[in-house]
Design a protein around this motif. Structure first.
Motif, PDB file in Angstrom:
ATOM      1  N   UNK A 169     -10.146  -0.383  -9.698  1.00 53.70           N
ATOM      2  CA  UNK A 169      -8.748  -0.641  -9.357  1.00 53.70           C
ATOM      3  C   UNK A 169      -8.380  -2.122  -9.407  1.00 53.70           C
ATOM      4  N   UNK A 170      -9.338  -2.993  -9.152  1.00 54.92           N
ATOM      5  CA  UNK A 170      -9.036  -4.409  -9.046  1.00 54.92           C
ATOM      6  C   UNK A 170      -8.602  -4.761  -7.636  1.00 54.92           C
ATOM      7  N   UNK A 181      15.092  -2.592  13.882  1.00 54.58           N
ATOM      8  CA  UNK A 181      15.658  -1.329  14.368  1.00 54.58           C
ATOM      9  C   UNK A 181      15.570  -1.296  15.879  1.00 54.58           C
ATOM     10  N   UNK A 182      16.693  -0.986  16.521  1.00 56.25           N
ATOM     11  CA  UNK A 182      16.771  -0.901  17.981  1.00 56.25           C
ATOM     12  C   UNK A 182      16.330  -2.210  18.644  1.00 56.25           C
ATOM     13  N   UNK A 183      16.645  -3.306  17.984  1.00 57.59           N
ATOM     14  CA  UNK A 183      16.339  -4.609  18.559  1.00 57.59           C
ATOM     15  C   UNK A 183      14.921  -5.078  18.358  1.00 57.59           C
ATOM     16  N   UNK A 184      14.112  -4.317  17.610  1.00 59.96           N
ATOM     17  CA  UNK A 184      12.722  -4.691  17.370  1.00 59.96           C
ATOM     18  C   UNK A 184      12.490  -4.866  15.871  1.00 59.96           C
ATOM     19  N   UNK A 185      11.738  -5.894  15.527  1.00 58.05           N
ATOM     20  CA  UNK A 185      11.424  -6.162  14.130  1.00 58.05           C
ATOM     21  C   UNK A 185      10.029  -5.640  13.811  1.00 58.05           C
ATOM     22  N   UNK A 186       9.926  -4.840  12.753  1.00 57.46           N
ATOM     23  CA  UNK A 186       8.642  -4.277  12.334  1.00 57.46           C
ATOM     24  C   UNK A 186       8.401  -4.572  10.863  1.00 57.46           C
ATOM     25  N   UNK A 187       7.124  -4.602  10.496  1.00 57.93           N
ATOM     26  CA  UNK A 187       6.726  -4.829   9.120  1.00 57.93           C
ATOM     27  C   UNK A 187       6.567  -3.476   8.411  1.00 57.93           C
ATOM     28  N   UNK A 188       7.322  -3.282   7.340  1.00 58.71           N
ATOM     29  CA  UNK A 188       7.301  -2.023   6.594  1.00 58.71           C
ATOM     30  C   UNK A 188       6.784  -2.292   5.187  1.00 58.71           C
ATOM     31  N   UNK A 189       5.864  -1.422   4.738  1.00 58.38           N
ATOM     32  CA  UNK A 189       5.301  -1.589   3.400  1.00 58.38           C
ATOM     33  C   UNK A 189       6.392  -1.413   2.346  1.00 58.38           C
ATOM     34  N   UNK A 190       6.393  -2.324   1.351  1.00 59.37           N
ATOM     35  CA  UNK A 190       7.417  -2.292   0.309  1.00 59.37           C
ATOM     36  C   UNK A 190       6.826  -1.968  -1.061  1.00 59.37           C
ATOM     37  N   UNK A 191       5.778  -2.694  -1.465  1.00 55.34           N
ATOM     38  CA  UNK A 191       5.200  -2.483  -2.788  1.00 55.34           C
ATOM     39  C   UNK A 191       3.819  -3.124  -2.849  1.00 55.34           C
ATOM     40  N   UNK A 192       3.154  -2.908  -3.988  1.00 54.70           N
ATOM     41  CA  UNK A 192       1.858  -3.531  -4.240  1.00 54.70           C
ATOM     42  C   UNK A 192       2.017  -4.673  -5.232  1.00 54.70           C
ATOM     43  N   UNK A 193       1.183  -5.689  -5.055  1.00 52.51           N
ATOM     44  CA  UNK A 193       1.153  -6.820  -5.973  1.00 52.51           C
ATOM     45  C   UNK A 193      -0.269  -6.974  -6.486  1.00 52.51           C
ATOM     46  N   UNK A 194      -0.454  -6.880  -7.792  1.00 58.64           N
ATOM     47  CA  UNK A 194      -1.784  -6.954  -8.387  1.00 58.64           C
ATOM     48  C   UNK A 194      -2.258  -8.404  -8.401  1.00 58.64           C
ATOM     49  N   UNK A 195      -3.385  -8.669  -7.734  1.00 57.64           N
ATOM     50  CA  UNK A 195      -3.951 -10.018  -7.674  1.00 57.64           C
ATOM     51  C   UNK A 195      -4.890 -10.255  -8.844  1.00 57.64           C
ATOM     52  N   UNK A 196      -5.782  -9.315  -9.071  1.00 60.99           N
ATOM     53  CA  UNK A 196      -6.701  -9.391 -10.213  1.00 60.99           C
ATOM     54  C   UNK A 196      -6.887  -7.988 -10.769  1.00 60.99           C
ATOM     55  N   UNK A 197      -6.963  -7.843 -12.097  1.00 63.50           N
ATOM     56  CA  UNK A 197      -7.048  -6.506 -12.694  1.00 63.50           C
ATOM     57  C   UNK A 197      -8.428  -5.881 -12.523  1.00 63.50           C
ATOM     58  N   UNK A 198      -8.454  -4.566 -12.572  1.00 62.70           N
ATOM     59  CA  UNK A 198      -9.712  -3.840 -12.566  1.00 62.70           C
ATOM     60  C   UNK A 198     -10.057  -3.392 -13.971  1.00 62.70           C
ATOM     61  N   UNK A 199     -11.099  -2.615 -14.100  1.00 63.25           N
ATOM     62  CA  UNK A 199     -11.492  -2.109 -15.415  1.00 63.25           C
ATOM     63  C   UNK A 199     -10.545  -1.021 -15.910  1.00 63.25           C
TER      64      UNK A 199
END
Length: 257
Positions: A169-170, A181-199
């Motif tokens: 996968x790399x 939301x409701x006065x609280x800030x949360x971290x929500x997954x948005x996307x993937x960023x490829x750092x180094x390629x796999x085979x």
């Protein structure tokens, strides 16, 4: 006093049930599960999944309820199994046992890796089937230097298992965004960023994971497809027999009022 005791028992049962429900949801954790492809009828996909399982999973995880010669059911001959899937001194009739020493595994990972014979059946949850979980799980690893193994997982946060397929996968990095939301800030997954390629390309990797998960699903119940086919014919037979019995009964009693 009897009524009070009964009420306490009811309240205790409700508390236990609530605890089990919360525990079940907590064990799922992570992000929503993706739908896994079902290739349990595809012999090529199952053979590729078996190869991936032996090469990448069987080093640490056993499949104690599956014998190598059972792979004949997915189109492999004994000679093909010997030449391609027996990497130790195991014999074709042996069960699939992990190569790792259980004591070393406990020292390295904190616990002995679980047996995977029925993992695809046991991991079902409110978000989908066990195959859906495994398909999501094997595609959501990312490097996390704060963890002992150097890896973390979005589907199973704080996982103790390293990413066995990282070469394929790399290296990818999850990108989060802040949502209030409701006065609280949360971290929500948005996307993937490829750092180094796999085979493999991302599409090829998803294809490979789909094959692996389909094999794990097949391994959990090798006779499932046969059982379904026989069940269909049994239902057809019962339907025809019921119709004939109904008409025969009408013929016998047609002159009786």
């Amino acid at each position: 006093m009897k009524t009070t005791g009964f009420s306490k028992k009811v309240m205790l049962a409700l508390v236990v049930a609530l605890g089990l429900t919360v525990g079940a949801h907590a064990s799922e954790g992570g992000i929503p599960w993706d739908k896994a492809p079902n290739r349990t009828n595809d012999m090529g996909a199952l053979q590729n999944g078996a190869k991936l399982f032996v090469n990448y999973c069987l080093n640490c995880h056993s499949a104690a309820f599956m014998r190598f010669n059972r792979l004949q059911d997915i189109g492999l001959t004994n000679q093909q199994i010997k030449d391609n899937l027996l990497v130790t001194n195991a014999k074709v009739g042996d069960t699939m046992k992990a190569a790792i020493d259980p004591k070393q595994a406990s020292e390295w990972f904190g616990a002995n890796p679980p047996d995977l014979s029925v993992i695809a059946r046991s991991r079902a949850g409110s978000q989908g089937s066990g195959a859906d979980y495994l398909y999501t799980y094997m595609r959501t690893f990312y490097q996390d230097e704060s963890k002992p193994t150097g890896w973390n997982n979005l589907a199973f946060p704080n996982i103790g298992m390293p990413h066995a397929l990282w070469e394929l996968q790399g290296d990818r990095r999850p990108v989060f965004e802040s949502v209030t939301a409701h006065g609280h800030s949360t971290q929500v997954f948005k996307k993937w960023e490829q750092v180094s390629p796999g085979t493999l390309s991302p599409e090829q990797y998803d294809q490979a994971v789909g094959d692996l998960v389909s094999y794990l699903q097949w391994m959990g119940e090798p006779v499932q497809n046969t059982r379904v086919r026989i069940g269909v014919w049994v239902l057809i037979f019962l339907g025809v027999f019921t119709f004939l019995a109904w008409r025969l009964n009408a013929a016998y009693w047609k002159d009786i009022k």
